[in-house]
Design a protein around this motif. Structure first.
Motif, PDB file in Angstrom:
ATOM      1  N   UNK A   1      -5.398  12.035   2.834  1.00 53.97           N
ATOM      2  CA  UNK A   1      -4.411  12.825   2.090  1.00 53.97           C
ATOM      3  C   UNK A   1      -4.885  14.266   1.872  1.00 53.97           C
TER       4      UNK A   1
ATOM      5  N   UNK B   1       0.813  -1.222   0.000  1.00 52.99           N
ATOM      6  CA  UNK B   1       0.000   0.000   0.000  1.00 52.99           C
ATOM      7  C   UNK B   1       0.845   1.270   0.000  1.00 52.99           C
TER       8      UNK B   1
ATOM      9  N   UNK C   1       2.395   9.993  -8.237  1.00 47.75           N
ATOM     10  CA  UNK C   1       3.841   9.789  -8.397  1.00 47.75           C
ATOM     11  C   UNK C   1       4.099   9.071  -9.718  1.00 47.75           C
TER      12      UNK C   1
ATOM     13  N   UNK D   1      -0.364   9.863   5.978  1.00 46.52           N
ATOM     14  CA  UNK D   1      -1.348  10.896   5.667  1.00 46.52           C
ATOM     15  C   UNK D   1      -1.613  11.729   6.914  1.00 46.52           C
TER      16      UNK D   1
ATOM     17  N   UNK E   1      -4.701  -0.824   1.321  1.00 48.12           N
ATOM     18  CA  UNK E   1      -3.458  -0.054   1.443  1.00 48.12           C
ATOM     19  C   UNK E   1      -3.389   0.809   2.711  1.00 48.12           C
TER      20      UNK E   1
ATOM     21  N   UNK F   1       2.966   2.664  -2.065  1.00 46.47           N
ATOM     22  CA  UNK F   1       2.932   3.529  -3.252  1.00 46.47           C
ATOM     23  C   UNK F   1       1.578   4.231  -3.385  1.00 46.47           C
ATOM     24  N   UNK F   2       0.523   3.589  -2.901  1.00 48.56           N
ATOM     25  CA  UNK F   2      -0.811   4.204  -2.970  1.00 48.56           C
ATOM     26  C   UNK F   2      -0.855   5.417  -2.042  1.00 48.56           C
ATOM     27  N   UNK F   3      -0.357   5.221  -0.816  1.00 48.63           N
ATOM     28  CA  UNK F   3      -0.372   6.318   0.157  1.00 48.63           C
ATOM     29  C   UNK F   3       0.514   7.482  -0.327  1.00 48.63           C
ATOM     30  N   UNK F   4       1.657   7.117  -0.905  1.00 51.77           N
ATOM     31  CA  UNK F   4       2.551   8.166  -1.424  1.00 51.77           C
ATOM     32  C   UNK F   4       1.892   8.928  -2.575  1.00 51.77           C
ATOM     33  N   UNK F   5       1.221   8.191  -3.468  1.00 49.79           N
ATOM     34  CA  UNK F   5       0.592   8.840  -4.616  1.00 49.79           C
ATOM     35  C   UNK F   5      -0.465   9.845  -4.157  1.00 49.79           C
ATOM     36  N   UNK F   6      -1.258   9.464  -3.162  1.00 54.83           N
ATOM     37  CA  UNK F   6      -2.320  10.352  -2.686  1.00 54.83           C
ATOM     38  C   UNK F   6      -1.717  11.624  -2.086  1.00 54.83           C
ATOM     39  N   UNK F   7      -0.629  11.455  -1.367  1.00 57.91           N
ATOM     40  CA  UNK F   7       0.032  12.627  -0.772  1.00 57.91           C
ATOM     41  C   UNK F   7       0.630  13.516  -1.853  1.00 57.91           C
TER      42      UNK F   7
ATOM     43  N   UNK G   1      -5.948  10.753  -8.553  1.00 52.44           N
ATOM     44  CA  UNK G   1      -4.796  10.695  -7.644  1.00 52.44           C
ATOM     45  C   UNK G   1      -3.677   9.823  -8.199  1.00 52.44           C
TER      46      UNK G   1
END
Lengths: 315, 262, 95
Positions: free
Chosen positions: C30, A294, B162, C6, B43, A296-302, B157
């Motif tokens: 987020x 998870x 990224x 987050x 996630x 990369x998902x959390x990073x993408x949202x941030x 998103x």
């Protein structure tokens, strides 16, 4: 009259003794804070890991109704984990750090979830016995001395009551069904009975933290008191179902107005706590995997939120 | 739920409608089943709850359709008979929804494609002439609106997040977009019911659906796939290999212990 | 690792029309939109709400418990602010 300056610690204990709740910004002894973070995060981890043995059966539930109920129930556990992490965060612990401690094995979770769920009757036993034991542990926590923990527990207990009922209903349906179903129920009870008794923790004599926790009113009953209560509650329910509790020593004792029962296999208990249960590695492995996959998902949202903020400030 | 009396149909239409409602039921159930596989493995805890909520919505919708299908068939079968005792070739869900969860990006893309269709379909069905179908749609369209919002925001998103999330969402689009076409390509049953005015004209829904996809993809900085060869067959019982495994698990209890109540 | 956590948000829910929003707990999200949706999924699964507020936790400023005496005790002796302080003859109605 002589006025005594009370130390901060004495003032704190006086508030506890007067049943005044402690709130996040209040002064508290370091040890109180640490004990709470440990206990609340362990509790949260148990909810999180506890999703796995039941989650196991969501895809195999025998009817659409059962599938809906089970999914809603396991989802509730995610919610409970979240309420509890949220309570621990008011003490200055970060969820990331708590999860890191879980993943590294430093933090514990309830050993009961290191036992496998092997048949549909296990969904009955987990709801009826495991949640039944959890409720006994949890109801007193609704009055625990730390405000955010107590409030989280009120919410948890309110939602938890349907969990035990649905478990009992599964058992009842099995016991009133075909012989093969009743056998399934008895076989599951045989496997779950002892591990459930272990959920109340070591014997009072072997539980060094109990006295301090009782004094701080984090804990309100001892392990042995709760275990006795549980047996007294469950033996008649098993009888109602027509099932036999797998302990030949279970016998009504009129003198103590409760059941006598046999001793838990403490060697097994300590081994499962140490990580030698059948499913310890799998359960923790599943949690670590979910968290890592998870990331990369959390990073993408941030990253996306940051881009949006940036754009908004440019306009 | 039913204020208006049930609509009456000719026997032929009733048979077609049974098939169509069953197709809707299978679709919602299979997607719910896939989403429920995420439970405990999401996630982040908050999204674990979100995924389970969506799964529960689809499961509820599936049950309503199965119950209605059983009623239309009139053979005394129950929702569980229909869900648990039909083989893969009898299942009528489109190929998209049986595709494995993959990574979170694949789940989101699968969800976004279906939500876009689902929301617009229910909008039409709730105004349709069959009162029961309309009643189910009216309840479900609110849920579908939320699902579409959720999956659309995640596409944005991931697309505009990224480098890694973009790579993953592009990969998911490349492998799943080929299943989008089947949703709006009517099979024989749908064609007949479209002619009878019971199933909306998909071609008429397309401009709105495409506009939504274009808007979301633009914000996600993703190109809308063009000229993709579209797969089909699920709605006629010709599935990908994945469905067999899914049903083996889903039907395990009912197949192992036939005829019991749980 | 902490960079990927987050932010924390405090959640307030109005349980029904006519009542105030009440603090119910917190969660991670987020951005604000996601925080509202997460709050819906986490805190309103049993029809607990009709409206949601979220505030990033770092934006909440709280009074200091050490000031409690200075802040709240001065109100103690101003009983004349309460209607029961005043005696009204029995024969007077609607007051």
């Amino acid at each position: 009259m002589e006025t005594l300056e009370l130390t901060q610690e004495e003032q704190f204990q006086a508030r506890i003794d007067a049943d005044i709740r402690i709130e996040p910004k209040d002064w508290m002894p370091d040890a109180y804070r640490k004990t709470l973070i440990r206990q609340i995060s362990q509790h949260a981890h148990s909810e999180l890991v506890g999703m796995l043995p039941e989650g196991n059966w969501i895809t195999r539930a025998p009817s659409l109704k059962r599938k809906s109920i089970l999914l809603a129930k396991v989802q509730d556990e995610a919610g409970h984990g979240l309420y509890l992490y949220s309570a621990a965060e008011t003490l200055g612990a970060s969820r990331d750090q708590m999860l890191a401690d879980l993943h590294s094995g430093k933090a514990k979770y309830s050993s009961i979830f290191n036992y496998p769920t092997l048949s549909w009757a296990d969904m009955g036993c987990v709801g009826w016995l495991v949640d039944g034991a959890a409720i006994l542990n949890q109801v007193p926590l609704c009055r625990t001395s730390y405000g955010p923990y107590a409030r989280a527990m009120v919410r948890v207990c309110k939602e938890e009551s349907f969990h035990q009922r649905q478990g009992f209903e599964i058992m009842q349906t099995l016991c009133e069904g075909a012989p093969v179903q009743k056998e399934m129920a008895q076989e599951a009870l045989n496997r779950w009975w002892w591990p459930t008794l272990m959920m109340f923790g070591p014997k009072d004599a072997d539980s060094p933290n109990t006295a301090q926790s009782m004094n701080w009113r984090i804990k309100r009953f001892t392990n042995d008191e709760l275990r006795q209560k549980f047996v007294d509650m469950m033996v008649p329910q098993a009888e109602f179902l027509g099932l036999t509790v797998p302990d030949p020593a279970v016998k009504w004792n009129a003198d103590k107005n409760g059941y006598d029962f046999g001793d838990v296999d403490w060697e097994e208990f300590w081994n499962v706590v140490k990580g030698n249960g059948l499913c310890n590695q799998e359960r923790l492995g599943a949690r670590v995997k979910a968290h890592e996959e998870g990331a990369w998902v959390r990073e993408a949202a941030l990253a996306h939120a940051a881009k949006r903020k940036q754009r908004a400030s440019e306009v | 739920m039913q204020v208006a009396p049930p609509t009456t149909h000719t026997p032929e239409t009733q048979t077609q409608l049974f098939r169509y409602v069953l197709q809707l039921a299978d679709t919602s159930l299979i997607l719910a089943h896939r989403l429920s596989e995420w439970c405990g493995h999401g996630p982040i805890l908050e999204q674990d709850l979100a995924l389970a909520n969506i799964a529960l919505d689809f499961l509820g919708e599936a049950r309503s359709y199965y119950q209605y299908a059983a009623e239309l068939e009139g053979q005394g079968r129950t929702e569980d008979d229909l869900a648990y005792l039909r083989s893969a070739v009898e299942y009528r869900n489109p190929l998209l929804v049986e595709q494995p969860n993959g990574d979170f990006a694949a789940t989101i893309v699968r969800q976004f494609i279906y939500d876009t269709f689902h929301y617009h379909l229910l909008q039409q069905l709730q105004a349709g002439p069959d009162t029961q179908l309309a009643a189910i749609a009216e309840k479900s369209v609110k849920e579908a609106a939320y699902h579409l919002k959720w999956s659309s925001e995640w596409i944005i998103r991931l697309g505009d997040g990224t480098e890694e999330s973009r790579r993953r969402v592009e990969q998911a689009i490349a492998s799943l977009w080929r299943y989008a076409g089947e949703l709006t390509t009517p099979n024989a049953t749908e064609k007949e019911l479209q002619a009878a005015g019971l199933v909306p004209d998909y071609a008429a829904m397309l401009p709105q659906m495409e506009a939504h996809v274009a808007r979301v993809f633009e914000e996600a900085t993703l190109p809308v796939p063009q000229g993709v060869f579209m797969q089909k067959g699920g709605k006629d019982g010709r599935h990908t290999e994945h469905l067999g495994y899914l049903l083996t698990e889903l039907q395990y209890m009912q197949r192992t212990y036939p005829g019991l109540t749980w | 690792m902490n960079q990927s956590e987050w932010p924390l948000w405090e959640v307030f829910i109005r349980s029904k029309q006519g009542l105030d929003h009440k603090h119910v707990g917190s969660l991670h999200a987020a951005d604000a939109e996601m925080a509202i949706q997460n709050a819906r999924d986490v805190y309103t699964r049993r029809l607990e709400g009709v409206s949601i507020w979220v505030v990033e936790s770092s934006h909440v400023h709280a009074s200091n418990p050490d000031d409690a005496a200075a802040f709240y005790e001065p109100a103690n002796d101003k009983i004349y602010r309460h209607p029961t302080f005043y005696q009204v003859p029995d024969s007077i109605k609607h007051m």
